[in-house]
Design a protein around this motif. Structure first.
Motif, PDB file in Angstrom:
ATOM      1  N   LEU A 107      -7.141  -0.853   2.707  1.00 29.98           N
ATOM      2  CA  LEU A 107      -6.954  -2.255   3.043  1.00 29.98           C
ATOM      3  C   LEU A 107      -8.183  -2.786   3.749  1.00 29.98           C
ATOM      4  O   LEU A 107      -8.806  -2.089   4.538  1.00 29.98           O
ATOM      5  N   GLN A 148       0.845  -1.192   0.000  1.00 33.50           N
ATOM      6  CA  GLN A 148       0.000   0.000   0.000  1.00 33.50           C
ATOM      7  C   GLN A 148       0.879   1.240   0.000  1.00 33.50           C
ATOM      8  O   GLN A 148       0.659   2.200  -0.749  1.00 33.50           O
ATOM      9  N   MET A 180      -4.900   3.379  -1.800  1.00 32.66           N
ATOM     10  CA  MET A 180      -5.565   2.082  -1.702  1.00 32.66           C
ATOM     11  C   MET A 180      -6.034   1.851  -0.278  1.00 32.66           C
ATOM     12  O   MET A 180      -5.344   2.180   0.671  1.00 32.66           O
TER      13      MET A 180
END
Lengths: 309, 557, 313
Positions: free
Chosen positions: B434, B421, B432
């Motif tokens: 998670l 990431q 991004m």
């Protein structure tokens, strides 16, 4: 008393039924199904599995089938483990968790009360501070950290106790301590504040001026009254012990119900989730019942079923 | 007196890790003078040879037909034996069968069983036991998760996919396996399968004692009724707690088995298992906590073994979600990962960065398949930025919208996901999110196409590149990326059906090139199998696609 | 000892001229309940220490992450697992992230969760338990039954189920808070109800009612000050319990998603690190949790002492 008890039992059964239904619904609304594999599987196999466990039938039918088997006290097969039924899981796991929980409870109550009473009697002097520091450690360190440290020092470094599993009595000590820390601290604090309140009451003053010995006052009057909030909270603490034991059971490799329970949630093993929830809730309801009745016994001034006059 | 003190001092110095090769006194060969004072060793110098292991999880099913994974297979691989078995070097050698022939068209295999093979209860192992077992696994009512391994048999797929109300008996009879006589098994395949022999050592192909199962369908659920044909037999099973294996006196090669007993505990928590190893309660630990792994690797700890593993760690990309339908964008992401850092600092198990999909360990026509493949793409941040821009403008977008990476809950995956990431943020300016979910949920969502990126790993079922490349054929049941390429499908088909090894290998190499060109999935690294084993245990070997095997292990106190 | 008795003469005594109602006047300056409490609280040194710590933690939670220039998410693997030093005051974790920044960033999240959960539990619990206990009879019965049913489903199961159901919609702080408070208010309600039931029978309440006061008024004026003690102790324990539960959720993989950090996730991440001797990584979040606990405890104790009208001097 009898009518009251019967009413409570009836309500308990109703509660249980509602819980069964609620859990059933909640569980089937969780995304995910128990048969997924890394890389998934051909549809044929997936369908076979669904069929085998009745998962392809409409929800209402599954519900009905389940209630039916429950009446025969059969919780069904586990979806993840074909060698054990849910009944066996409970049969094997519950005594172990019970043992762990009871031991931990014993430690928690005994030491919690002692610390609490001592702290209140020696208020603002060193026994008070010491007890309260221990209590704070007990409450403030999450039990998985505590457990890891206990293992690291007591088991690995100093080799006083075994690291894990549940093979002999010495295997049960570290886990019990780890599990008992928080309730013990909780009880200690509650007892302390409760005692302090009680000691300020008029009737204690009366007893003192009557010339009663200190120890008699403490034991006969103070503790008995101070213990009430602790008793209320006891039901909850016991409840927490049994669920909170998952982490302890996981870390110490203990094959109890707590571990199997949360595992089953992650595995979407519906029968195990349902079975253990129901079993566990039944016990809780039973415990609450006992606490309620005990409440009335300890403080006769509380008339629970009376309303406004 | 002094020696006791020294021994105790030795215990304390064998601290957090076993990374002190020179001093641990408890693991040295007791040379008479220290033996009697050794207050720490768990097993006496004389006495039964007991290996202590951790199975990590309670077995789901110890029946070869309904086994579910490594928590079942580790035990199965030591208590049962199939038609063939493998040497420590990975060669296929006779197991229950001593010889076999194939027909001209490669569709019929005939296996001849050994003479002196017996079940652990004394019954002779017959060809019928094999026929019975395979048909049982294919029976749709058995609901076996690994039945698909038997689809290579004629009639296998049809039998297993039978609809409700179909004539099961007829379908079963049509399955291509038959016991010609007690010692001869005839197998008919649906199509020529070059790696079929490899498959016969896989646990779904193990035999079942037909007599035992017909008398008691639940024989495999308890140790008392458990009957198997391998080097060890199951004598104790305390569910969720422990298992005990004992040398099988009826095994035809029992003289090669050194161990007397194997004790399994079931500890789910990695850290605890490691602590048990440290305190001497376990002889072997797999898997290891990541940080410990890193330290052991860095210190070249002698107890640390970096076993090979036939598996790849990769990211699935849902090719149906815009703009990930664009190969340039996918390639950009692939090129912006610093795999060396991940392998060295995060995974820490001596893994290797993956610039292709099929891992090392599979023999090619000459040499190793993966070595011959080489690197099919390169990490290059500048290139990646360019590709990303191009891809985005092709899709009519200015920037890549925030997307989600789904991974299954685990410390290891979390750290890797976090690292990547951050890498994408730093290198590509991409955001991004998670998301960690339970394993089951992740698999479900992948199957349903309800994800954007997800972390995945694939372990080879048999030693051939096909076990990987087969994953991404159009509409394949494992093609979670939803990718489709006709040329790829063609090449895979050739490799599946041709018996010409050179032709097959070339086809697979070509297919893999296409795969990496389009990058529907992003390979990250090739797994290793890092574990630790006590010095007094010898003879453990690690086949490429299963757990460390202890069949020929020995204990030297 | 000499017994010096002053000679008492009649002249020394004067009858106090007073009106009837003046005799009834309370001769002390009239303080409102809360003002009195605050004065008493201020005197309690330990409690004030607790309050100070809480305030300092809150301040650091706000400005801490900006103090040394590192972010909580930047990774630098060449600097992983460093002990505390001049550059990284708390050291770094296994991905090379600065622990000082992460600790205070985590403080925000953990404290917020703890405070929110305690607040919600307190509010809902007091209202629910108060009404139930004060009303008594059928209403009490019904309300307690409902609470019982909700509570009989194991807490962890409820939390996990809610988390999992909500996970589709959103991940982060609020699902955790919601999951924890959905049944978390029940212990408080039971406690309050128990206290109210007990107090209902006390003399001064009966006296008030005998004088014609309505139950609600009696509740407000008399019961609340008297029940505040155990309630407040319970609240001050709810905050760290909530932080605890959040740590447990992290252990189960249901905590705050990465790369964000809470003290719970930091502690969980650091569990493996003690196996290789990096105790500081675990010590820091554990210590911060303990400190928070301590502070809330002593402050809560002080509050309890200050708010108990029977301890009024």
């Amino acid at each position: 008393m009898l009518i009251y008890s019967l009413k409570r039992i009836g309500l308990a059964l109703l509660t249980l039924w509602i819980i069964i239904t609620l859990t059933f619904v909640l569980m089937h609304s969780i995304p995910g199904n128990p048969f997924a594999q890394e890389g998934t599987m051909p549809d044929a196999i997936y369908e076979n599995l669904q069929r085998y466990y009745n998962l392809d039938k409409p929800l209402l039918v599954q519900y009905g089938l389940y209630l039916q088997s429950l009446l025969q006290l059969d919780f069904g097969p586990s979806l993840k483990s074909s060698s054990i039924s849910v009944n066996e899981y409970i049969k094997n796991g519950f005594p172990i968790s019970l043992h762990l929980g009871t031991q931990a409870l014993f430690i928690a109550i005994t030491f919690g009360l002692i610390f609490g009473v001592v702290a209140s009697l020696y208020r603002n002097r060193w026994p008070d501070y010491l007890s309260m520091i221990l209590a704070i450690i007990g409450i403030s360190v999450p039990n998985f950290i505590l457990a890891t440290f206990l293992i690291n020092y007591f088991a690995v470094e100093w080799k006083l106790f075994p690291v894990a599993t549940w093979k002999s009595w010495s295997h049960t000590i570290l886990p019990s301590i780890a599990l008992a820390m928080m309730p013990m601290a909780y009880i200690a604090r509650l007892m302390r504040s409760s005692m302090l309140e009680v000691m300020n009451q008029d009737y204690i003053l009366t007893a003192k001026s009557k010339g009663l010995a200190n120890s008699t006052i403490i034991i006969k009057h103070a503790i008995r009254n101070a213990i009430l909030p602790v008793v209320t909270v006891l039901g909850i603490l016991i409840a927490n012990l049994v669920t909170g034991s998952f982490i302890i059971e996981n870390i110490f490799g203990i094959p109890g119900m707590g571990e199997m329970f949360v595992k089953s949630i992650f595995n979407r093993d519906y029968p195990v989730i349902l079975g253990s929830t129901i079993f566990y809730s039944a016990i809780l309801i039973f415990l609450i019942l006992i606490v309620d009745l005990a409440y009335t016994w300890i403080d006769p001034r509380i008339k629970i079923s009376e309303g406004k006059k | 007196m002094l020696s006791i003190f020294l021994v105790l001092a030795g215990c304390f110095s064998g601290e957090e890790t076993s990374s002190e090769p020179a001093t641990p006194t408890e693991t040295e060969e007791p040379s008479g003078n220290e033996g009697t004072d050794d207050a720490v060793s768990e097993t006496p110098a004389e006495g039964p040879k007991i290996l202590r292991l951790n199975n990590n999880e309670e077995p789901g099913s110890l029946h070869p037909g309904t086994a579910q994974g490594t928590h079942d297979s580790w035990i199965l691989e030591h208590s049962f034996e199939g038609l063939t078995k493998k040497t420590p070097e990975g060669e296929i050698i006779p197991g229950m069968a001593t010889e076999w022939e194939t027909s001209e068209d490669n569709l019929t295999w005939t296996f001849h069983l050994r003479d002196d093979i017996k079940w652990s209860n004394g019954d002779p192992v017959t060809a019928e036991d094999f026929e019975y077992a395979w048909k049982y696994a294919l029976n749709p009512e058995t609901a076996s998760t690994y039945a698909y391994q038997l689809y290579y048999l004629e009639g296998g797929t049809e039998y297993n996919s039978a609809e409700e109300g179909a004539d099961l008996q007829a379908l079963e009879d049509a399955v291509g396996v038959k016991a010609i006589d007690e010692k001869t098994l005839e197998v008919k395949l649906a199509q020529p399968t070059p790696y079929f022999l490899d498959l016969t050592s896989f646990y779904t192909y193990y035999p079942i004692n037909k007599k035992v199962q017909e008398e008691n369908p639940e024989w495999y659920q308890e140790a008392a009724t458990y009957v198997s044909n391998g080097p060890f037999k199951l004598t104790e099973w305390n569910h969720k707690e422990s298992m005990k294996l004992v040398k099988n006196e009826n095994y035809y090669e029992k003289d090669k088995i050194n161990l007397d007993e194997v004790h399994f505990v079931i500890i789910d928590n990695e850290n605890t298992a490691w602590q048990m190893y440290q305190s001497g309660d376990l002889d072997l630990v797999y898997p290891l906590p990541q940080d410990v792994q890193g330290q052991l690797l860095a210190n070249n700890d002698p107890e640390f073994v970096k076993g090979p593993d036939l598996s790849t760690y990769y990211f699935n990309i849902n090719n149906d979600v815009k703009p990930f339908n664009n190969p340039k964008i996918r390639k950009a992401l692939a090129m912006a990962i610093d795999r060396q850092t991940i392998v060295e600092h995060v995974a820490q198990g001596g893994q290797t960065p993956a610039y292709s999909v099929v891992p090392p360990g599979i023999p090619d026509v000459t040499g190793d398949y993966q070595e011959n493949t080489g690197a099919l793409f390169e990490e290059n941040v500048e290139e990646a930025k360019k590709l990303l821009e191009e891809g985005l403008s092709e899709e009519g977008m200015d920037a890549l919208p925030n997307f989600t990476l789904t991974y299954n809950t685990s410390e290891g995956h979390k750290k890797i996901a976090e690292a990547i990431q951050e890498m994408w943020r730093k290198n590509l300016g991409v955001e991004m999110t998670l998301e960690n979910v339970e394993f089951q949920v992740k698999l479900d969502r992948e199957k349903a196409g309800d994800y954007t990126l997800s972390r995945a790993g694939w372990v080879g079922d048999y030693v051939d590149p096909m076990t990987f490349l087969d994953l991404w054929v159009t509409d394949g049941p494992y093609n979670d990326a939803n990718w489709s390429n006709a040329e790829y499908d063609e090449l895979v088909n050739v490799a599946k059906t041709s018996m010409d090894q050179a032709e097959r290998m070339q086809a697979m190499h070509d297919a893999e090139k296409i795969l990496m060109d389009e990058m529907p999935i992003i390979p990250v690294y090739f797994y290793t199998k890092p574990f630790t084993v006590k010095p007094h245990v010898t003879g453990i070997y690690t086949p490429i696609n299963s757990y460390p095997q202890f069949i020929y292990a020995d204990i030297n106190q | 000892m000499m017994n010096k008795e002053p000679k008492l003469t009649k002249e020394m005594f004067e009858p106090i001229q007073q009106q009837f109602h003046e005799a009834e006047k309370i001769s002390r300056p009239s303080l409102s309940y809360w003002k009195d409490a605050w004065l008493r609280l201020k005197e309690n040194k330990l409690a004030m220490l607790g309050l100070m710590i809480i305030i300092v933690l809150a301040i650091l939670a706000i400005i801490g992450p900006y103090l040394n220039g590192y972010t909580f998410y930047e990774q630098d693997f060449t600097k992983k697992n460093l002990r505390p030093n001049a550059e990284h005051w708390f050291g770094t974790d296994s991905s090379g992230r600065d622990l000082f920044t992460r600790a205070w960033y985590g403080a925000r999240i953990s404290l917020f969760i703890g405070l929110m959960a305690a607040l919600i539990d307190f509010t809902v619990g007091v209202i629910y338990g108060g009404i139930s206990g004060a009303r008594g009879g059928k209403i009490d019965n019904f309300m307690m039954r409902v609470a019982e049913i909700l509570y009989a489903i194991p807490y962890l199961l409820v939390v996990i189920l809610i988390m999992v159901v909500l996970e589709k919609i959103q991940r982060g702080i609020w699902p955790i808070i919601i999951a924890m408070t959905i049944t978390g208010w029940i212990p408080m309600a039971r406690l309050v109800r128990g206290q109210v039931l007990q107090l209902k029978e006390y003399e001064f309440v009966q006296a008030a009612r005998a004088m014609g006061a309505s139950t609600t008024w009696a509740l407000k004026k008399h019961m609340i000050p008297n029940t505040m003690g155990p309630i407040l102790v319970n609240v001050t324990l709810t905050v760290p319990t909530a932080i605890f539960t959040e740590a447990t959720l992290s252990f189960l993989g249901l905590g705050i998603p990465a790369p964000q950090a809470s003290w719970g996730t930091m502690a969980n991440d650091a569990l493996g690190s003690i196996l290789i001797g990096n105790f500081y990584q675990l010590f820091i979040p554990a210590f911060l949790i303990s400190l928070t606990m301590f502070a809330f405890n002593v402050f809560g104790d002080g509050l309890r002492d200050a708010l108990d009208p029977r301890l009024r001097k």
